[in-house]
Design an enzyme around this catalytic site. Structure first.
Site, PDB file in Angstrom:
ATOM      1  CE  LYS A  10     -29.083 -23.498  33.149  1.00  0.00           C
ATOM      2  NZ  LYS A  10     -28.287 -24.647  32.698  1.00  0.00           N
TER       3      LYS A  10
ATOM      4  CE  LYS B 191     -26.045 -21.401  40.175  1.00  0.00           C
ATOM      5  NZ  LYS B 191     -25.929 -22.716  39.664  1.00  0.00           N
TER       6      LYS B 191
ATOM      7  CE  LYS C 101     -20.898 -24.192  34.403  1.00  0.00           C
ATOM      8  NZ  LYS C 101     -20.344 -25.512  34.565  1.00  0.00           N
TER       9      LYS C 101
HETATM   10  P1  TYM Z   1     -23.151 -27.666  36.785  1.00  0.00           P
HETATM   11  O1  TYM Z   1     -22.309 -27.938  35.591  1.00  0.00           O
HETATM   12  O2  TYM Z   1     -24.025 -26.467  36.757  1.00  0.00           O
HETATM   13  O3  TYM Z   1     -22.247 -27.560  38.067  1.00  0.00           O
HETATM   14  C1  TYM Z   1     -21.336 -28.586  38.441  1.00  0.00           C
HETATM   15  C2  TYM Z   1     -21.352 -28.742  39.952  1.00  0.00           C
HETATM   16  O4  TYM Z   1     -20.983 -27.503  40.562  1.00  0.00           O
HETATM   17  C3  TYM Z   1     -21.930 -27.162  41.567  1.00  0.00           C
HETATM   18  N1  TYM Z   1     -22.010 -25.694  41.643  1.00  0.00           N
HETATM   19  C4  TYM Z   1     -21.795 -24.993  42.756  1.00  0.00           C
HETATM   20  N2  TYM Z   1     -21.487 -25.371  44.004  1.00  0.00           N
HETATM   21  C5  TYM Z   1     -21.318 -24.394  44.929  1.00  0.00           C
HETATM   22  N3  TYM Z   1     -21.442 -23.076  44.649  1.00  0.00           N
HETATM   23  C6  TYM Z   1     -21.763 -22.652  43.414  1.00  0.00           C
HETATM   24  N4  TYM Z   1     -21.870 -21.354  43.153  1.00  0.00           N
HETATM   25  C7  TYM Z   1     -21.947 -23.629  42.391  1.00  0.00           C
HETATM   26  N5  TYM Z   1     -22.256 -23.574  41.081  1.00  0.00           N
HETATM   27  C8  TYM Z   1     -22.293 -24.844  40.639  1.00  0.00           C
HETATM   28  C9  TYM Z   1     -23.240 -27.777  41.096  1.00  0.00           C
HETATM   29  O5  TYM Z   1     -24.124 -27.960  42.163  1.00  0.00           O
HETATM   30  C10 TYM Z   1     -22.763 -29.077  40.503  1.00  0.00           C
HETATM   31  O6  TYM Z   1     -22.628 -30.059  41.499  1.00  0.00           O
HETATM   32  N6  TYM Z   1     -27.012 -30.770  36.415  1.00  0.00           N
HETATM   33  C11 TYM Z   1     -25.622 -30.711  36.785  1.00  0.00           C
HETATM   34  C12 TYM Z   1     -24.761 -31.672  35.988  1.00  0.00           C
HETATM   35  C13 TYM Z   1     -25.260 -33.062  36.029  1.00  0.00           C
HETATM   36  C14 TYM Z   1     -25.143 -33.976  37.118  1.00  0.00           C
HETATM   37  C15 TYM Z   1     -25.734 -35.180  36.682  1.00  0.00           C
HETATM   38  C16 TYM Z   1     -24.611 -33.858  38.395  1.00  0.00           C
HETATM   39  C17 TYM Z   1     -25.882 -33.729  35.015  1.00  0.00           C
HETATM   40  N7  TYM Z   1     -26.184 -34.986  35.404  1.00  0.00           N
HETATM   41  C18 TYM Z   1     -25.824 -36.317  37.525  1.00  0.00           C
HETATM   42  C19 TYM Z   1     -24.685 -34.989  39.241  1.00  0.00           C
HETATM   43  C20 TYM Z   1     -25.281 -36.175  38.794  1.00  0.00           C
HETATM   44  C21 TYM Z   1     -25.125 -29.301  36.521  1.00  0.00           C
HETATM   45  O7  TYM Z   1     -25.666 -28.580  35.722  1.00  0.00           O
HETATM   46  O8  TYM Z   1     -23.996 -28.961  37.158  1.00  0.00           O
END
Ligand code: TYM
Length: 334
Positions: free
Chosen positions: A114, A196, A199
């Protein structure tokens, strides 16, 4: 007495939810909701580490909450809430900042990535992001955190911080485990299968949004990058098969079929037939989600009721943890 183990997870309201988010995380949340006591939050505080348009952020927060429910997360069974509605996240986040080292944070790959993609805004929040995430999880004594593969490093640092804290103050935090789905923990871009699915990809052909129309989904899958070999076979780690590996992963996650049985199902068929089958499986899986999402669109009062009740329940659990932590570290009780 409730003897179920607890789950915490969440996603950021920073763009449309992709098939990657769904298969990597949200689908597991749905699958696990009957066996665990679950809290699923919309992580709006994490999303401001990248500049957001305020009106859009508000809208996306509600949209994501709606998507959780449309995907099948039952608001009666689970605690669904918005992170910023529960002040304990910020409170514990600050405390844990003081128990986390710059060195370990600077090793986080998401921070490195990032910082590159947002070179004009490498803010302190982006750096301490994993600490807030650790607070999210530890506040609720979560046993399990279902996430995609890209978040596993953050679960690791959460465990490290909790173990360090417990080493000083006794058993305050439960040490959580990450949970990844068998198929779909890392869904790759349809256009650049070495990256990967994301979005924030500037090329929308690289990702499938959960809100894409069926014909758009089919088109994107049919134009996915593959190879010239023409054999539907999963070869782990083989870069030339990255596109097919990815489509097979998606198909496996949708149908529950193993890689071997997918190979036999499509033996003697070209990629065209396989892609049509993947497209159909994805479209049919997403269709009811999309319909439920549209139905919920007109029901703002219902959503408001859910996030308000969710925040109250979450706060009751979270505040107890903050109170214990404050006491342990020596803050004077009010
Ligand atoms: P975020 O919003 O980027 O993504 C949400 C969830 O989607 C999963 N993910 C994927 N899984 C498989 N293939 C992909 N291409 C892919 N892109 C995203 C992510 O691994 C995630 O599980 N930091 C986290 C949000 C968060 C969180 C937490 C999660 C904040 N606090 C506490 C668990 C526990 C995030 O940015 O997810």
């Amino acid at each position: 007495m409730n003897e179920k183990l607890r789950i915490f997870s969440g996603a950021q309201p920073s763009g449309t939810i992709t098939l990657g988010n769904y298969l990597g995380a949200i689908k597991s949340w749905v699958d696990l909701q009957n066996d665990y006591e679950c809290l699923y939050a919309v992580m709006d505080m994490h999303s401001i580490t990248v500049r957001q348009n305020p009106a859009e952020l508000r809208k996306r927060t509600l949209d994501l909450l709606k998507m959780y429910i449309a995907c099948g997360i039952d608001p009666e069974k689970n605690i669904i809430f918005v992170q910023s509605h529960v002040p304990s996240h910020a409170q514990l986040g600050w405390v844990l900042d003081c128990y986390t080292y710059m060195g370990e944070l600077s090793r986080m790959t998401q921070f490195k990535d990032k910082s590159k993609s947002h070179a004009d805004n490498i803010n302190a929040g982006l750096f301490t992001y994993p600490v807030l995430m650790a607070a999210d999880i530890l506040l609720y004594g979560a046993d399990l955190v279902p996430v995609g593969k890209d978040q596993m490093q953050h679960i690791e640092i959460c465990r490290d911080i909790a173990t360090r804290f417990n080493g000083i103050y006794g058993d305050v935090f439960k040490i959580p485990d990450g949970f990844m789905p068998k198929a779909g923990a890392k869904v790759m871009s349809l256009q650049e299968p070495s990256k990967k699915m994301s979005k924030s990809d500037p090329n929308p052909k690289g990702y499938i949004s959960m809100l894409d129309e069926p014909n758009v989904i089919a088109k994107k899958i049919k134009s996915a990058v593959t190879d010239s070999e023409g054999v539907v076979e999963y070869r782990e780690g083989d870069e030339t098969k990255a596109g097919i590996n990815n489509l097979m992963t998606i198909y496996s996650a949708m149908t529950g079929s193993s890689m071997d049985s997918i190979t036999s199902e499509f033996s003697g068929h070209g990629y065209g037939d396989f892609k049509s089958a993947v497209a159909e499986a994805v479209v049919e899986h997403i269709r009811p989600i999309r319909e439920e999402y549209d139905r919920l669109s007109s029901d703002k009062a219902y959503l408001e009721q859910i996030y308000k009740a969710g925040a109250e329940k979450a706060e009751a659990i979270a505040w107890k943890t903050v109170r214990t932590v404050y006491k342990k570290i020596g803050f004077l009780a009010r």
